[in-house]
Design a protein around this motif. Structure first.
Motif, mmCIF file in Angstrom:
data_model
loop_
_atom_site.group_PDB
_atom_site.id
_atom_site.type_symbol
_atom_site.label_atom_id
_atom_site.label_comp_id
_atom_site.label_asym_id
_atom_site.label_seq_id
_atom_site.Cartn_x
_atom_site.Cartn_y
_atom_site.Cartn_z
ATOM 1 N N PHE A 100 3.180 1.686 -8.331
ATOM 2 C CA PHE A 100 2.301 2.794 -8.549
ATOM 3 C C PHE A 100 1.360 2.228 -7.494
ATOM 4 N N VAL A 101 0.414 0.692 -7.548
ATOM 5 C CA VAL A 101 -0.322 0.399 -6.673
ATOM 6 C C VAL A 101 0.588 -0.174 -5.662
ATOM 7 N N ILE A 102 1.523 -0.573 -5.928
ATOM 8 C CA ILE A 102 2.633 -0.672 -3.895
ATOM 9 C C ILE A 102 2.842 0.663 -3.297
ATOM 10 N N LEU B 168 0.926 4.154 1.437
ATOM 11 C CA LEU B 168 -0.380 5.602 1.760
ATOM 12 C C LEU B 168 -1.310 5.674 2.178
ATOM 13 N N VAL B 169 -1.793 4.165 1.867
ATOM 14 C CA VAL B 169 -3.408 3.893 2.930
ATOM 15 C C VAL B 169 -3.380 3.079 3.908
ATOM 16 N N ARG C 166 -1.918 3.505 9.502
ATOM 17 C CA ARG C 166 -1.645 2.585 10.952
ATOM 18 C C ARG C 166 -1.266 1.446 11.147
ATOM 19 N N ALA C 167 -1.981 0.735 9.747
ATOM 20 C CA ALA C 167 -2.559 -1.002 9.279
ATOM 21 C C ALA C 167 -0.758 -1.756 9.428
ATOM 22 N N TRP C 168 0.367 -1.364 9.600
ATOM 23 C CA TRP C 168 1.692 -2.234 10.200
ATOM 24 C C TRP C 168 1.821 -3.235 9.293
ATOM 25 N N ILE C 169 1.028 -4.254 9.445
ATOM 26 C CA ILE C 169 0.898 -5.477 9.690
ATOM 27 C C ILE C 169 0.136 -6.112 8.136
ATOM 28 N N VAL D 127 1.938 -5.602 2.028
ATOM 29 C CA VAL D 127 2.436 -5.222 0.843
ATOM 30 C C VAL D 127 3.368 -5.514 0.517
ATOM 31 N N LEU D 128 4.814 -5.243 1.771
ATOM 32 C CA LEU D 128 5.982 -4.671 0.538
ATOM 33 C C LEU D 128 6.246 -6.642 0.473
ATOM 34 N N ILE D 129 5.939 -7.451 1.344
ATOM 35 C CA ILE D 129 6.220 -9.080 0.751
ATOM 36 C C ILE D 129 5.696 -8.742 -0.080
ATOM 37 N N ALA D 130 4.720 -8.743 -1.019
ATOM 38 C CA ALA D 130 3.656 -9.801 -1.664
ATOM 39 C C ALA D 130 4.054 -8.810 -2.977
#
Length: 74
Positions: free
Chosen positions: A20-22, A27-28, A33-36, A41-44
């Motif tokens: 849920f947090v991920i 979504l935020v 549009r903060a792609w980095i 977020v995906l890696i962590a």
């Protein structure tokens, strides 16, 4: 009575919270549009998720580090 059932329940609930947090953070990030940040977020989330979904991997990782760093070798 063992604590294994409590541990299994806690691990399952922690998985739901983590996902849920991920999802919310992604979504935020996409909305801004903060792609980095989204990639971070995906890696962590993946790194933390490995230990939540498979807690025994912490032992394997620590043994691998001790072999590489020669900790405890005479």
């Amino acid at each position: 009575m063992s604590l294994e059932s409590l541990f299994n329940w806690f691990t399952e609930e922690l998985q739901y919270v983590l996902f849920f947090v991920i999802l919310v953070l992604l979504l935020v990030a996409v909305a801004k549009r903060a792609w980095i940040f989204a990639v971070g977020v995906l890696i962590a989330g993946a790194f933390i998720g490995i230990f939540v979904l498979n807690p025994d991997s912490i032992l394997a990782l620590s043994e691998w580090f001790s072999d590489k760093l020669n900790i405890g070798a005479n």
